[in-house]
Motif scaffolding. Sequence first.
Motif, PDB file in Angstrom:
ATOM      1  N   PRO A 131       0.451  -0.996  -0.137  1.00 43.29           N
ATOM      2  CA  PRO A 131      -0.063   0.249  -0.231  1.00 43.29           C
ATOM      3  C   PRO A 131       0.594   1.121   0.155  1.00 43.29           C
ATOM      4  N   GLN A 143      -2.898  -2.994   6.608  1.00 41.28           N
ATOM      5  CA  GLN A 143      -3.327  -3.430   6.039  1.00 41.28           C
ATOM      6  C   GLN A 143      -2.907  -4.763   5.032  1.00 41.28           C
ATOM      7  N   VAL A 162      -7.407  -3.343   0.564  1.00 43.89           N
ATOM      8  CA  VAL A 162      -7.037  -2.398   1.666  1.00 43.89           C
ATOM      9  C   VAL A 162      -7.250  -1.028   1.227  1.00 43.89           C
ATOM     10  N   SER A 201       4.471   2.227   8.580  1.00 37.51           N
ATOM     11  CA  SER A 201       3.959   1.114   8.501  1.00 37.51           C
ATOM     12  C   SER A 201       2.793   0.284   7.944  1.00 37.51           C
ATOM     13  N   VAL A 202       2.392  -0.714   7.117  1.00 34.49           N
ATOM     14  CA  VAL A 202       1.545  -1.223   6.185  1.00 34.49           C
ATOM     15  C   VAL A 202       0.690  -2.580   6.803  1.00 34.49           C
ATOM     16  N   VAL A 237       0.042   5.461   2.731  1.00 31.83           N
ATOM     17  CA  VAL A 237      -0.324   5.748   4.298  1.00 31.83           C
ATOM     18  C   VAL A 237       0.568   4.991   5.371  1.00 31.83           C
ATOM     19  N   ALA A 269      -5.763   2.738   1.983  1.00 34.26           N
ATOM     20  CA  ALA A 269      -4.748   3.243   0.315  1.00 34.26           C
ATOM     21  C   ALA A 269      -4.989   4.354  -0.485  1.00 34.26           C
TER      22      ALA A 269
END
Length: 101
Positions: free
Chosen positions: A11, A21, A63, A17-18, A14, A68
């Motif tokens: 993603p 998602q 997501v 840190s993803v 955002v 995102a």
Amino acid sequence: MHVIIDLCVVPLGVGVSVSPQIAACQRVIEASGLEHHMHAYGTNIEGPWDEVMAVVKRCHEVVHEMGAPRITTTIKLGTRTDREQSMADKVSSVENKLRGS
């Protein structure tokens, strides 16, 4: 057609840190009932082509629903027609060679 894919969903927009998602995408994969294995940089998934690709599509939908604005995804995939082979078969083949079998 049976397919094995290596899916990496990233993603964009955002934050650093993803993991939220990715966890949501992993829930989609788990709910599909398809054989899968999460690893540090993605997830291997195997099953019928249309079912696997539907999971990829649903991961993108989920997501995006989380906010995102963009997603970049890398997919490596393999199919074969000469015989059936699962993810476990592929790993076992290499492990046997490492043991000298």
